[in-house]
Design a protein around this motif. Structure first.
Motif, PDB file in Angstrom:
ATOM      1  N   SER A 198      -2.814   2.322   5.058  1.00 19.26           N
ATOM      2  CA  SER A 198      -1.585   2.738   5.717  1.00 19.26           C
ATOM      3  C   SER A 198      -1.883   3.740   6.839  1.00 19.26           C
ATOM      4  O   SER A 198      -1.348   3.618   7.942  1.00 19.26           O
ATOM      5  CB  SER A 198      -0.633   3.366   4.701  1.00 19.26           C
ATOM      6  OG  SER A 198       0.528   3.813   5.343  1.00 19.26           O
ATOM      7  N   ILE A 199      -2.726   4.687   6.573  1.00 17.30           N
ATOM      8  CA  ILE A 199      -3.068   5.690   7.593  1.00 17.30           C
ATOM      9  C   ILE A 199      -3.778   5.039   8.777  1.00 17.30           C
ATOM     10  O   ILE A 199      -3.479   5.346   9.935  1.00 17.30           O
ATOM     11  CB  ILE A 199      -3.907   6.825   6.970  1.00 17.30           C
ATOM     12  CG1 ILE A 199      -3.016   7.621   6.004  1.00 17.30           C
ATOM     13  CG2 ILE A 199      -4.506   7.731   8.045  1.00 17.30           C
ATOM     14  CD1 ILE A 199      -3.758   8.590   5.115  1.00 17.30           C
ATOM     15  N   ASP A 200      -4.685   4.118   8.519  1.00 19.45           N
ATOM     16  CA  ASP A 200      -5.369   3.399   9.605  1.00 19.45           C
ATOM     17  C   ASP A 200      -4.373   2.642  10.479  1.00 19.45           C
ATOM     18  O   ASP A 200      -4.499   2.622  11.708  1.00 19.45           O
ATOM     19  CB  ASP A 200      -6.407   2.427   9.051  1.00 19.45           C
ATOM     20  CG  ASP A 200      -7.617   3.126   8.446  1.00 19.45           C
ATOM     21  OD1 ASP A 200      -7.777   4.351   8.657  1.00 19.45           O
ATOM     22  OD2 ASP A 200      -8.397   2.441   7.746  1.00 19.45           O
ATOM     23  N   LYS A 201      -3.374   2.011   9.866  1.00 17.17           N
ATOM     24  CA  LYS A 201      -2.352   1.275  10.632  1.00 17.17           C
ATOM     25  C   LYS A 201      -1.484   2.237  11.443  1.00 17.17           C
ATOM     26  O   LYS A 201      -1.099   1.924  12.573  1.00 17.17           O
ATOM     27  CB  LYS A 201      -1.469   0.431   9.701  1.00 17.17           C
ATOM     28  CG  LYS A 201      -2.200  -0.712   9.055  1.00 17.17           C
ATOM     29  CD  LYS A 201      -2.668  -1.715  10.072  1.00 17.17           C
ATOM     30  CE  LYS A 201      -3.351  -2.875   9.388  1.00 17.17           C
ATOM     31  NZ  LYS A 201      -3.952  -3.807  10.326  1.00 17.17           N
ATOM     32  N   GLN A 202      -1.170   3.401  10.887  1.00 18.23           N
ATOM     33  CA  GLN A 202      -0.391   4.383  11.629  1.00 18.23           C
ATOM     34  C   GLN A 202      -1.142   4.809  12.886  1.00 18.23           C
ATOM     35  O   GLN A 202      -0.562   4.890  13.970  1.00 18.23           O
ATOM     36  CB  GLN A 202      -0.097   5.596  10.750  1.00 18.23           C
ATOM     37  CG  GLN A 202       0.841   5.304   9.600  1.00 18.23           C
ATOM     38  CD  GLN A 202       0.903   6.454   8.615  1.00 18.23           C
ATOM     39  OE1 GLN A 202       0.904   7.604   8.995  1.00 18.23           O
ATOM     40  NE2 GLN A 202       0.956   6.122   7.320  1.00 18.23           N
ATOM     41  N   VAL A 203      -2.429   5.052  12.760  1.00 15.51           N
ATOM     42  CA  VAL A 203      -3.253   5.461  13.901  1.00 15.51           C
ATOM     43  C   VAL A 203      -3.363   4.326  14.920  1.00 15.51           C
ATOM     44  O   VAL A 203      -3.311   4.540  16.129  1.00 15.51           O
ATOM     45  CB  VAL A 203      -4.653   5.918  13.418  1.00 15.51           C
ATOM     46  CG1 VAL A 203      -5.600   6.114  14.584  1.00 15.51           C
ATOM     47  CG2 VAL A 203      -4.535   7.191  12.595  1.00 15.51           C
ATOM     48  N   GLU A 241       0.836  -1.200   0.000  1.00 11.77           N
ATOM     49  CA  GLU A 241       0.000   0.000   0.000  1.00 11.77           C
ATOM     50  C   GLU A 241       0.870   1.249   0.000  1.00 11.77           C
ATOM     51  O   GLU A 241       1.913   1.288   0.632  1.00 11.77           O
ATOM     52  CB  GLU A 241      -0.891   0.018   1.242  1.00 11.77           C
ATOM     53  CG  GLU A 241      -1.956  -1.049   1.252  1.00 11.77           C
ATOM     54  CD  GLU A 241      -3.040  -0.809   0.225  1.00 11.77           C
ATOM     55  OE1 GLU A 241      -3.353   0.370  -0.073  1.00 11.77           O
ATOM     56  OE2 GLU A 241      -3.580  -1.796  -0.277  1.00 11.77           O
ATOM     57  N   HIS A 242       0.422   2.269  -0.698  1.00 12.07           N
ATOM     58  CA  HIS A 242       1.091   3.566  -0.664  1.00 12.07           C
ATOM     59  C   HIS A 242       0.924   4.144   0.732  1.00 12.07           C
ATOM     60  O   HIS A 242      -0.101   3.953   1.387  1.00 12.07           O
ATOM     61  CB  HIS A 242       0.486   4.503  -1.713  1.00 12.07           C
ATOM     62  CG  HIS A 242       1.275   5.749  -1.907  1.00 12.07           C
ATOM     63  ND1 HIS A 242       1.096   6.865  -1.118  1.00 12.07           N
ATOM     64  CD2 HIS A 242       2.267   6.040  -2.779  1.00 12.07           C
ATOM     65  CE1 HIS A 242       1.937   7.810  -1.510  1.00 12.07           C
ATOM     66  NE2 HIS A 242       2.656   7.329  -2.513  1.00 12.07           N
ATOM     67  N   TYR A 243       1.930   4.875   1.203  1.00 14.43           N
ATOM     68  CA  TYR A 243       1.886   5.371   2.569  1.00 14.43           C
ATOM     69  C   TYR A 243       0.752   6.365   2.833  1.00 14.43           C
ATOM     70  O   TYR A 243       0.396   6.610   3.976  1.00 14.43           O
ATOM     71  CB  TYR A 243       3.238   5.955   2.982  1.00 14.43           C
ATOM     72  CG  TYR A 243       3.569   7.314   2.402  1.00 14.43           C
ATOM     73  CD1 TYR A 243       3.332   8.469   3.135  1.00 14.43           C
ATOM     74  CD2 TYR A 243       4.138   7.438   1.138  1.00 14.43           C
ATOM     75  CE1 TYR A 243       3.650   9.714   2.621  1.00 14.43           C
ATOM     76  CE2 TYR A 243       4.464   8.673   0.624  1.00 14.43           C
ATOM     77  CZ  TYR A 243       4.218   9.805   1.363  1.00 14.43           C
ATOM     78  OH  TYR A 243       4.537  11.036   0.853  1.00 14.43           O
ATOM     79  N   LYS A 244       0.143   6.934   1.787  1.00 15.64           N
ATOM     80  CA  LYS A 244      -0.982   7.845   1.971  1.00 15.64           C
ATOM     81  C   LYS A 244      -2.335   7.154   1.797  1.00 15.64           C
ATOM     82  O   LYS A 244      -3.371   7.799   1.851  1.00 15.64           O
ATOM     83  CB  LYS A 244      -0.881   9.022   0.991  1.00 15.64           C
ATOM     84  CG  LYS A 244       0.283   9.949   1.303  1.00 15.64           C
ATOM     85  CD  LYS A 244       0.304  11.139   0.384  1.00 15.64           C
ATOM     86  CE  LYS A 244       1.459  12.065   0.724  1.00 15.64           C
ATOM     87  NZ  LYS A 244       1.537  13.214  -0.172  1.00 15.64           N
TER      88      LYS A 244
END
Length: 155
Positions: free
Chosen positions: A10-15, A3-6
Motif C-alpha cells: 500500500s505504501i509503495d502504491k501511495q508513493v 492489503e492493510h493501508y500500512k
C-alpha cells in the motif's frame, strides 16, 4: 487480496501514484478491529465531512457494518457536493455482489476490464454515465491515460 493501508504494498502504491503534497493531505481510514461494526461505520461516516472526496474500497464491507446504508440516502443526500469513488465487488458471473440498487443510484459506473493477462491491456470503461454521451472512452491504469480502441494513448 486486500492489503492493510500500512503494508509495504500500500505504501509503495501511495508513493507511485501520489506526489508528496497529496500524500500529506491524504487520510486513510481503516476499521478498528477492537470496535463494533456500528462504531467503525460511525467513524467512517463522520470523517467524510472533512474531505472533498472519498474512495470507498468495499461497499460490501460498509453494508456489513450497517445494513441501512444507501448511496442515495447516506452519501449523496447527507454529503451533497462530495465526490465518492466506490468499489463494488462482482460475482463470478459478472453481477454486482449484494444486488444492483447501489449501482442504480450512482451517477457513473466504471467496469474494470481484465486484458489478456498483461497489465498494459487492462482498462476501465463507463457502463453508465449520466453526464457524458461518449461511452467509448477507456482509461488505462497502466498508462494512466485515456486510450483509443487500438490501445494508443490519447494524451
Amino acid at each position: 487480496m486486500v492489503e492493510h493501508y500500512k503494508s509495504s504494498l500500500s505504501i509503495d502504491k501511495q508513493v507511485q501514484y501520489w506526489d508528496e503534497e497529496v500524500q500529506r493531505k491524504m487520510v486513510i481510514k481503516s476499521e478498528d478491529y477492537d470496535a463494533t461494526d456500528q462504531e467503525n461505520f460511525d467513524m467512517i461516516i463522520s470523517s467524510l465531512e472533512h474531505f472533498d472526496f472519498a474512495i470507498i474500497d468495499s461497499w460490501q464491507k460498509l453494508e456489513e457494518m450497517n445494513r441501512k446504508i444507501s448511496v442515495d440516502g447516506t452519501l449523496r443526500k447527507q454529503f451533497d457536493g462530495k465526490l465518492f469513488f466506490i468499489i463494488f465487488q462482482v460475482t463470478a458471473d459478472g453481477k454486482q455482489r449484494g444486488g444492483n440498487k447501489p449501482g442504480h443510484d450512482a451517477d457513473i459506473i466504471f467496469e474494470g476490464i481484465k486484458g489478456d493477462g498483461k497489465p498494459e491491456n487492462n482498462y476501465f470503461i463507463a457502463r453508465k454515465n449520466r453526464y457524458n454521451k461518449n461511452m467509448d472512452l477507456r482509461y488505462s491504469p497502466y498508462y494512466q491515460s485515456l486510450l483509443r480502441e487500438t490501445n494508443e494513448v490519447v494524451f
